[in-house]
Design a protein around this motif. Structure first.
Motif, short mmCIF file in Angstrom:
data_model
loop_
_atom_site.label_atom_id
_atom_site.label_comp_id
_atom_site.label_asym_id
_atom_site.label_seq_id
_atom_site.Cartn_x
_atom_site.Cartn_y
_atom_site.Cartn_z
N PRO A 212 0.69 -1.25 0.03
CA PRO A 212 -0.11 -0.13 0.10
C PRO A 212 0.97 1.24 0.11
CG PRO A 212 -0.88 -1.62 1.38
CD PRO A 212 0.46 -2.06 1.13
N ASP A 213 0.36 2.42 -0.58
CA ASP A 213 0.89 3.46 -0.88
C ASP A 213 2.25 3.70 -1.78
OD1 ASP A 213 -0.93 4.90 0.82
OD2 ASP A 213 0.52 4.06 2.54
N ASP A 214 2.45 2.66 -2.49
CA ASP A 214 3.68 2.60 -3.35
C ASP A 214 3.40 3.30 -4.59
OD1 ASP A 214 5.13 0.71 -2.17
OD2 ASP A 214 4.72 -0.92 -3.36
N MET A 215 4.43 3.94 -5.12
CA MET A 215 4.25 4.95 -6.35
C MET A 215 5.42 4.20 -7.41
SD MET A 215 5.42 8.73 -6.93
CE MET A 215 3.89 9.48 -6.12
N ILE A 216 4.71 4.02 -8.56
CA ILE A 216 5.34 3.58 -9.80
C ILE A 216 5.66 4.73 -10.61
CG2 ILE A 216 5.45 1.96 -11.61
CD1 ILE A 216 3.30 0.35 -10.00
N VAL A 217 6.61 4.90 -11.10
CA VAL A 217 7.26 6.08 -12.05
C VAL A 217 7.89 5.23 -13.29
CG1 VAL A 217 8.67 8.17 -12.75
CG2 VAL A 217 7.90 7.56 -10.17
N VAL A 218 7.05 5.31 -14.49
CA VAL A 218 7.64 4.82 -15.84
C VAL A 218 8.22 5.99 -16.51
CG1 VAL A 218 6.83 3.25 -17.66
CG2 VAL A 218 5.56 3.14 -15.76
N ASP A 219 9.54 5.73 -17.03
CA ASP A 219 10.60 6.78 -17.49
C ASP A 219 10.06 6.57 -18.95
OD1 ASP A 219 11.33 7.73 -15.40
OD2 ASP A 219 13.34 6.65 -15.40
N PRO A 220 10.28 7.66 -19.65
CA PRO A 220 9.97 7.78 -21.11
C PRO A 220 11.41 7.50 -22.06
CG PRO A 220 10.62 9.94 -20.49
CD PRO A 220 10.55 9.12 -19.43
N LEU A 221 11.31 6.74 -22.97
CA LEU A 221 12.25 6.59 -23.97
C LEU A 221 13.12 7.83 -24.46
CD1 LEU A 221 10.58 3.44 -26.22
CD2 LEU A 221 12.65 3.44 -24.51
N PRO A 222 14.28 7.69 -24.92
CA PRO A 222 15.12 8.89 -25.65
C PRO A 222 14.32 9.35 -26.62
CG PRO A 222 16.56 7.23 -24.65
CD PRO A 222 15.24 6.58 -24.61
N ALA A 223 13.64 8.43 -27.41
CA ALA A 223 12.92 8.88 -28.52
C ALA A 223 11.91 10.14 -28.49
CB ALA A 223 12.27 7.84 -29.35
N LYS A 224 11.24 9.87 -27.21
CA LYS A 224 10.35 11.20 -26.82
C LYS A 224 10.79 12.23 -26.75
CE LYS A 224 6.27 12.13 -23.82
NZ LYS A 224 5.57 11.66 -22.56
N PHE A 225 11.99 12.70 -26.16
CA PHE A 225 12.80 13.72 -25.94
C PHE A 225 13.04 14.38 -27.47
CE2 PHE A 225 16.57 16.21 -25.99
CZ PHE A 225 16.45 17.13 -25.02
N ILE A 226 13.62 13.27 -28.30
CA ILE A 226 14.03 13.66 -29.76
C ILE A 226 12.73 14.08 -30.48
CG2 ILE A 226 14.85 13.07 -31.84
CD1 ILE A 226 16.58 10.75 -30.22
N ARG A 227 11.65 13.62 -30.14
CA ARG A 227 10.45 13.79 -30.94
C ARG A 227 10.01 15.26 -30.58
NH1 ARG A 227 4.56 10.85 -31.13
NH2 ARG A 227 3.51 12.31 -32.46
N GLU A 228 9.81 15.32 -29.34
CA GLU A 228 9.05 16.64 -28.89
C GLU A 228 10.04 17.78 -28.67
OE1 GLU A 228 7.33 15.75 -25.06
OE2 GLU A 228 5.80 14.30 -25.92
#
Length: 253
Positions: A212-228
């Motif tokens: 209970p109360d865990d937090m999950i953080v899903v990081d983006p791929l480098p391709a997202k930074f390149i695209r945006e």
């Protein structure tokens, strides 16, 4: 031209066949055998122990006539459908307080142990009690590259990392499945763990199961930074240059 068109059609048909489930005559070459065991994992499930502040729902079935079953009609807070408000909260001393029965110590027990203890406490008052006890405050949070970020509640005794991601709609197109972080709050500390769902051995890790109360953080791929950022900046710069060229050509006429 006709040859290239024919090749494109063949490639499309072949690739589309891989999207169709349970085909009558599939091409079985290089496909998996459903009866072949690939690997076995010894699961390291962390069993959650109840603690102060947890809220429990209680449903009791008994052969005692309904008019004598003091737990037959749980209290409901007017104007609210939130089950937490009609649940039983474990107090600072680790107890829940039931009508007629009084206090029952539950802190430190697992859910199966808590169900057994409540059933034992009810036996002097109700005939053949069957206890359905559920934790109402098993919350977890998922942010980052999933389809639906937010806080979620499960009424299961246990939930694993992949089940939690599925409850958030699954990964987004730019999710880095090899870098998933788990933040867990224990003993006044925030503990950080890294996961990779590209590695099947993750299934055998003890922290694969949430608390209970865990937090999950899903990081983006480098391709997202390149695209945006990179491509966006390039497109903006190209647009400005094109505008300047058009303006200059018109002024020079």
């Amino acid at each position: 031209m006709e040859d290239s068109t024919g090749i494109s059609v063949i490639l499309f048909l072949r690739s589309s066949k891989k999207l169709i489930l349970l085909q009558e005559n599939p091409e079985v070459k290089n496909q998996g055998n459903a009866d072949e065991l690939l690997k076995t994992f010894d699961l390291k499930q962390k069993v959650y122990a109840l603690r102060a502040g947890d809220v429990l729902s209680l449903l009791v079935q008994t052969t005692t006539p309904a008019e004598y079953n003091f737990l037959n009609s749980p209290a409901v807070v007017a104007g609210s459908n939130d089950p937490v408000l009609s649940g039983y909260t474990i107090d600072a001393a680790g107890n829940i307080n039931l009508p007629v029965v009084g206090q029952i110590q539950l802190a430190g027990l697992t859910m199966p142990e808590a169900r057994l203890r409540v059933a034992e406490a009810l036996m002097p008052f109700l005939a053949n009690p069957t206890v359905n006890l559920r934790l109402l405050t098993f919350r977890y949070t998922i942010v980052g590259e999933v389809r639906a970020q937010g806080q979620f509640i499960t009424y299961q005794d246990q939930i694993n990392l992949m089940e939690a991601v599925a409850s958030a709609g699954g990964f987004s197109d730019y999710a880095n499945r090899g870098r998933i972080r788990l933040i867990r709050y224990e003993g006044g500390q925030a503990k950080l763990y890294n996961f990779s769902l590209l590695n099947d051995n993750t299934i055998a890790m003890s922290n694969f199961y949430l608390q209970p109360d865990d937090m999950i953080v899903v990081d983006p791929l480098p391709a997202k930074f390149i695209r945006e950022n990179v491509l966006g900046t390039f497109s903006l710069g190209f647009g400005i240059i094109a505008s300047v060229v058009i303006l200059f050509s018109r002024l020079s006429r």
